[in-house]
Design a protein around this motif. Structure first.
Motif, short mmCIF file in Angstrom:
data_model
loop_
_atom_site.label_atom_id
_atom_site.label_comp_id
_atom_site.label_asym_id
_atom_site.label_seq_id
_atom_site.Cartn_x
_atom_site.Cartn_y
_atom_site.Cartn_z
N LEU A 281 52.49 23.40 20.46
CA LEU A 281 53.82 23.46 20.84
C LEU A 281 54.38 24.69 21.37
O LEU A 281 55.10 24.96 22.07
CB LEU A 281 54.80 23.04 19.60
N LEU A 282 54.10 25.87 20.51
CA LEU A 282 54.53 27.20 20.72
C LEU A 282 53.87 27.54 22.23
O LEU A 282 54.84 28.16 23.28
CB LEU A 282 53.86 28.26 19.96
N ALA A 283 52.65 27.25 22.34
CA ALA A 283 52.23 27.41 23.86
C ALA A 283 52.86 26.90 25.09
O ALA A 283 53.34 27.46 26.20
CB ALA A 283 50.64 27.13 23.92
N THR A 284 53.04 25.34 24.81
CA THR A 284 53.69 24.79 25.56
C THR A 284 55.24 24.82 25.80
O THR A 284 55.87 25.03 26.95
CB THR A 284 53.77 22.95 25.47
N LEU A 285 55.95 25.34 24.78
CA LEU A 285 57.28 25.72 24.72
C LEU A 285 57.65 26.98 25.52
O LEU A 285 58.28 27.03 26.54
CB LEU A 285 57.69 26.04 23.42
N TRP B 143 44.28 27.95 17.37
CA TRP B 143 44.36 28.97 18.25
C TRP B 143 43.67 28.35 19.44
O TRP B 143 43.94 28.75 20.66
CB TRP B 143 43.50 30.13 17.84
N ILE B 144 42.82 27.68 19.16
CA ILE B 144 42.02 26.67 20.39
C ILE B 144 43.18 25.97 21.35
O ILE B 144 43.08 26.24 22.48
CB ILE B 144 41.05 25.91 20.12
N LEU B 145 43.82 25.16 20.73
CA LEU B 145 44.84 24.51 21.34
C LEU B 145 45.99 25.53 22.15
O LEU B 145 46.38 25.39 23.16
CB LEU B 145 45.80 23.66 20.46
N PHE B 146 46.25 26.56 21.30
CA PHE B 146 47.19 27.67 21.82
C PHE B 146 46.89 28.20 23.19
O PHE B 146 47.53 28.31 24.12
CB PHE B 146 47.62 28.58 20.89
N VAL B 147 45.41 28.53 23.02
CA VAL B 147 44.93 29.21 24.38
C VAL B 147 44.75 28.11 25.48
O VAL B 147 45.11 28.51 26.61
CB VAL B 147 43.51 29.81 23.90
N LEU B 148 44.33 27.09 25.03
CA LEU B 148 44.24 26.03 25.92
C LEU B 148 45.49 25.55 26.80
O LEU B 148 45.74 25.66 28.03
CB LEU B 148 43.44 24.78 25.24
N LEU B 149 46.52 25.48 25.85
CA LEU B 149 47.78 24.71 26.58
C LEU B 149 48.38 26.11 27.29
O LEU B 149 48.99 25.68 28.26
CB LEU B 149 48.45 24.34 25.55
N SER B 150 48.24 27.32 26.79
CA SER B 150 48.90 28.40 27.60
C SER B 150 48.22 28.58 29.01
O SER B 150 48.78 28.69 29.97
CB SER B 150 48.62 29.48 26.85
N LEU B 154 50.58 27.12 31.80
CA LEU B 154 51.47 28.29 32.17
C LEU B 154 50.55 29.31 33.25
O LEU B 154 50.81 29.51 34.19
CB LEU B 154 51.94 29.10 30.93
N ILE B 155 49.46 29.70 32.54
CA ILE B 155 48.84 30.82 33.30
C ILE B 155 47.97 30.42 34.63
O ILE B 155 48.31 31.09 35.42
CB ILE B 155 47.69 31.35 32.37
N LEU B 156 47.37 29.35 34.63
CA LEU B 156 46.92 28.49 35.83
C LEU B 156 47.91 28.37 36.80
O LEU B 156 47.67 28.63 37.83
CB LEU B 156 46.12 27.43 35.39
N PRO B 157 49.07 27.53 36.31
CA PRO B 157 50.04 27.30 37.33
C PRO B 157 50.53 28.38 38.12
O PRO B 157 50.74 28.69 39.34
CB PRO B 157 51.00 26.49 36.69
N VAL B 158 50.74 29.57 37.28
CA VAL B 158 51.38 30.80 38.04
C VAL B 158 50.37 31.35 38.78
O VAL B 158 50.90 31.94 40.02
CB VAL B 158 51.95 31.73 36.69
N PRO B 175 45.25 22.55 37.46
CA PRO B 175 46.54 22.38 36.82
C PRO B 175 47.38 23.32 37.66
O PRO B 175 47.27 24.71 37.43
CB PRO B 175 46.21 22.68 35.42
N ASP B 176 48.35 22.74 38.30
CA ASP B 176 49.17 23.79 39.21
C ASP B 176 50.55 23.40 38.98
O ASP B 176 50.98 22.66 37.93
CB ASP B 176 48.89 23.33 40.74
N ASP B 177 51.66 24.00 39.83
CA ASP B 177 52.97 23.96 39.45
C ASP B 177 53.67 22.61 39.33
O ASP B 177 54.71 22.48 39.14
CB ASP B 177 53.58 25.04 40.06
N SER B 178 52.78 21.63 39.89
CA SER B 178 53.17 19.99 39.76
C SER B 178 53.32 19.65 38.37
O SER B 178 54.42 18.79 38.30
CB SER B 178 52.40 19.26 40.65
N LEU B 179 52.92 20.41 37.35
CA LEU B 179 53.04 19.97 36.13
C LEU B 179 54.30 20.26 35.69
O LEU B 179 54.98 19.99 34.64
CB LEU B 179 51.94 20.83 34.97
N TRP B 180 55.07 21.43 36.23
CA TRP B 180 56.22 21.79 35.99
C TRP B 180 57.54 20.93 36.67
O TRP B 180 58.80 21.06 36.10
CB TRP B 180 56.46 23.07 36.40
N LEU B 181 57.24 20.19 37.31
CA LEU B 181 58.22 19.07 38.18
C LEU B 181 59.03 18.44 37.27
O LEU B 181 58.73 17.80 36.37
CB LEU B 181 57.56 18.17 38.98
#
Lengths: 296, 559
Positions: A281-285, B143-150, B154-158, B175-181
């Motif tokens: 959640l923190l990462a997605t937020l 931490w795996i989830l945190f890194v993966l989701l970041s 975020l990082i890849l779309p940017v 995974p690009d910025d279409s995820l941000w729509l």
């Protein structure tokens, strides 16, 4: 006197959380933006800021819990606030969305938050319900002493069967050896008794030993009851009856042990969901907030 | 009651010794708890394990734990004991012994058995805690989830947004910025697709007007650049009102609070300079319609048409179009003679047609609306022949041509031209012809201009002494107003279910100068403001447009 964290300081944080949620609902109801309700109106930004701040602060509970030297409030107070304000987030964040959902990271963040809150509520239920049940189940015993007691019964049983000779002897010994408790996640959480024993079966004209289930020592008890019925020798009958006593006592102790492992497991298991999802959640937020302003 | 407890202490290589002590109690409690009468330490004994009481001569022992007790080798919950009976509680061996005297009600010996080591269950060999499951690791997963989701969110779309080439040439979907729509684009903007950078030109900067005006180049401002209220609009961008990515697909802000926030107090704020009134709702807080009049103005001998701008509706306000028309007469329910001579009852639609865009009406012309009944014929013997509907000079020329031909035809019929005429004869015939043609032309023209045809509808000025045709008869220029309401275009097509007469009182109008535009009360019969319950909901933009057609275009703004 022990006081539940739910009633900490006269449920102060429950009142704070209710106030916060009510204020959000009233603001949402009273505020009628020119565009459809969404996260980008001034109320949307306000609720979003409050929600994000809450999420970060709720996460800090994990740190506070570990810093034993901290004097920043009691851990119980923190837990009380963590639980109530965490639940209030459900309303604040839902109103922040303006009920606009889609296949995007914004809704992913929302869904993760719901999952984190749900697992947290599950944890609260576990903490409220189970400690008392665990105490009742253990009946003044410790887990170690239950093991010792079973061990003692096993010793007694193995002494008694020596007087009987095989095949009951061998069946008894295998039932002792194939006793099972705990193991993997499912074995621990289901509390299922997967104990086994070996019994002689005729394969053609040859006798072979086969592993069978001995859940709750029922198989063993049935065999002993059969032996009692067939026994002609009163001495042997007495030994068999004593053996039955021992095994049934062991069965009830095993039940206790399995239940203990199960409840202990359930009290911990939710955390294995709550904590990883919190980090997700923190990462997605973070991605949610940055992306919204990246494409302002 | 008094219990005698005899603790037997066994020491290796020496005879057993014992210690006695007495306990006075109605029941003897046994357990490892410190509050117990008979305290038996050891983790195989419960805190409260058993109770011993007397029933006459008999001793009763009851287990208070589910572990039970072992009496004479048998596990049980309770038992009646007499002297010599043995009880096993954990590693303690209890025996009921003879009472040494009558002061003691019951005597019990207690001996701790040597604990025999038995290789039984080792609790450590069983996995009974989730903490001991190797692959179950809270922090690692976190931490795996945190890194993966970041990375994914975020990082890849940017990174891809800044390096569109990589995205384009990637063989797999990244995974690009279409995820941000955050919500759908408006249908009309659908062609932009997922190209975020089409509008979001610079990261962390709100969308600027120039990306909108690139396509919407004709969009105009709401107020003029020199208008005092212009300052209110300077900080606003297109996106302040036109919000994209909202679930409820809507690009036009139809909430009248947006308009009323200014127009509700605009007249007050502008003071005496105000050309507008305060408006806050259509039901009762809207001024009556002001009308734009088209007025003929004589300038240096020529007529010009001038729009008056919005004018208050007063009884003195008249239309000046230099025409003569009686609506009431034309709508006579008994009918009028048509081109065939039959009586025909005219409808509004006999003359008026809705324009193709559905909003206004097609401008009226003689040819489309009048000439079917109003003939411009001048010769009863030749009714098909008409003068043109045009300037008097053309009418006169047409008549001259017609009569010239008549003169020649008449002379030919009398054989006057059969012999070869001499020079004098030719001059005479020419003179006679000119006079004859001019006489007939003037007679018919006078009849048509002043008595029969033109004068029916037009204002005709006659100057008998004028030398030229152009000056002899003048038709006052005429024009019909087609823009009565400057702030709104009335959609006639949306009002098809209404009859023309329900808004335009043509049936009562006998004068051309009558104004047939409806008053606001008439609209309010059906249309209501924001809080209306039983009328057609009519917000500001139901009738008005925000972008004013006569203002400068936004695309020309300095950036």
């Amino acid at each position: 006197m022990h006081q539940s964290f739910l009633r900490f300081a006269d449920a102060l944080y429950m009142k704070v959380a209710i106030l916060l949620a009510l204020a959000s609902i009233v603001a949402y109801w009273a505020y009628d933006p020119l565009e459809p309700h969404n996260g980008g109106t001034w109320l949307g930004y306000t609720l979003g800021t409050v929600g994000a701040a809450l999420i970060v602060w709720l996460t800090l509970y994990g740190l506070r819990k570990r810093s034993y030297r901290s004097r920043l409030g009691t851990v119980q107070g923190w837990l009380s606030a963590h639980v109530y304000l965490g639940v209030s987030l459900l309303i604040i964040a839902t109103l922040h969305t303006g009920f606009q959902f889609g296949f995007n990271i914004h809704t992913l963040a929302y869904a993760l938050m719901i999952a984190v809150i749900a697992s947290g509520v599950w944890g609260v239920v576990m903490y409220v319900k189970y400690p008392k049940m665990v105490t009742n189940n253990r009946d003044n015993l410790t887990r170690k002493s239950i093991f010792r007691e079973i061990s003692e019964l096993d010793r007694k049983a193995s002494l008694l069967v020596e007087a009987l000779g095989s095949p009951v002897d061998r069946m008894m010994i295998t039932s002792i050896q194939l006793f099972r408790v705990g193991g993997g996640v499912w074995a621990q959480l289901s509390g299922r008794d997967s104990s086994q024993m070996m019994v002689p079966v005729m394969s053609g004209k040859k006798q072979v030993w086969k592993k069978v289930s001995n859940t709750g020592q029922r198989r063993m008890l049935n065999i002993l009851a059969g032996q009692v019925a067939r026994s002609r020798d009163p001495r042997i009958t007495a030994v068999l009856q004593e053996l039955s006593d021992v095994v049934s006592t062991k069965a009830s102790l095993m039940q206790k042990l399995l239940k203990d492992v199960r409840m202990q497991g359930l009290m911990e298991f939710w955390l294995y969901i709550h904590i990883p999802l919190t980090f997700a959640l923190l990462a997605t937020l973070m991605a949610h907030i940055v992306s919204v302003f990246y494409y302002w | 009651m008094t219990f005698l407890i005899r603790k037997i202490v066994s020491v290796e290589g020496a005879p057993n010794r014992h210690q006695d002590f007495e306990v006075a109690s109605s029941r003897l409690t046994v357990g490892r708890g410190t509050d117990q009468d008979l305290l038996l330490p050891g983790d195989r004994v419960s805190l409260r394990h058993a109770e011993i009481s007397l029933l006459g001569q008999l001793v009763e022992i009851t287990a208070t734990t589910s572990l039970g007790i072992v009496v004479n080798g048998r596990t049980c919950k309770s038992a009646m004991l007499s002297v010599g009976d043995q009880v096993l509680i954990g590693d303690y061996h209890l025996v009921i012994i003879e009472r040494p005297d009558n002061e003691v009600d019951c005597a019990i010996s207690v001996q701790q058995l040597q604990v025999q080591e038995y290789e039984g269950l080792n609790p450590d060999s069983y996995v009974t805690s989730l903490k001991n499951i190797f692959w179950l690791r809270k922090r690692a997963y976190a931490w795996i989830l945190f890194v993966l989701l970041s990375l994914v969110c975020l990082i890849l779309p940017v990174w891809l947004a800044q390096n569109p080439d990589i995205k384009e040439h990637s063989p797999v979907a990244l995974p690009d910025d279409s995820l941000w729509l955050s919500g759908p684009l408006h249908r009309q903007h659908g062609f932009i697709g997922d190209n975020c950078a089409a509008c979001h030109v610079k990261p962390f900067e709100p969308v600027q007007n120039n990306v909108c005006t690139e396509c919407h180049e004709d969009t105009t401002h709401h107020v003029a650049a020199d208008h005092p209220a212009n300052i209110l609009f300077q900080k606003e961008t297109c996106a302040s009102c036109h919000r994209e990515h909202n679930e409820q697909e809507r690009m036009v802000m139809d909430d009248q609070r947006f308009c009323v926030s200014c127009h509700g107090v605009l007249a007050t704020a502008l003071g005496s300079k105000a050309k507008v009134s305060n408006v806050s709702d259509f039901t009762s807080k809207h001024p009556d319609f002001r009308l734009n009049m088209l007025n003929p103005v004589l300038n240096d001998g020529d007529w010009h048409w001038q729009n008056s701008g919005r004018q208050k509706r007063t009884p003195e306000l008249k239309e000046h179009n230099n025409l003569r028309f009686d609506h009431q007469q034309h709508l006579d329910t008994e009918g009028l003679k048509n081109e065939t001579g039959a009586y025909e009852v005219l409808q509004c639609s006999s003359c008026h047609t809705r324009a193709a865009d559905g909003f206004g009406m097609v401008p009226l012309t003689m040819e489309t609306s009048c000439s079917r009944c109003h003939s411009l014929a001048f010769d009863v013997d030749n009714p098909a022949r008409e003068v043109p509907h045009g300037p008097p000079v053309e009418v006169l020329n047409s008549l001259r041509e017609y009569f010239s031909a008549q003169f020649i035809a008449e002379k030919m019929a009398k054989n006057e031209s059969r012999r070869r005429p001499g020079q004098a004869e030719v001059s005479r015939l020419q003179q006679e012809g000119l006079e004859w043609v001019e006489q007939h032309t003037q007679e018919v023209a006078e009849d048509m201009f002043e008595r029969r045809a033109c004068i029916t509808c037009h204002e005709v000025e006659h100057s008998p002494t004028a030398q030229t045709d152009a000056q002899r008869w003048k038709i006052r220029p005429n024009r019909l107003n087609d823009r009565w309401m400057l702030s709104s275009r009335f959609p006639h097509y949306k009002h098809r279910s209404e009859s023309c007469g329900s808004c335009h009182a043509a049936q009562e109008s006998t004068q051309t100068e009558d104004i047939l535009m409806p008053r606001i009360e008439h609209c309010q019969d059906c249309h209501g403001g924001k809080d209306t319950e039983d009328k057609v909901l009519s917000m500001c933009i139901t009738c008005h447009e925000y972008h004013q057609p006569d203002m400068s275009v936004m695309a020309s703004d300095p950036q």
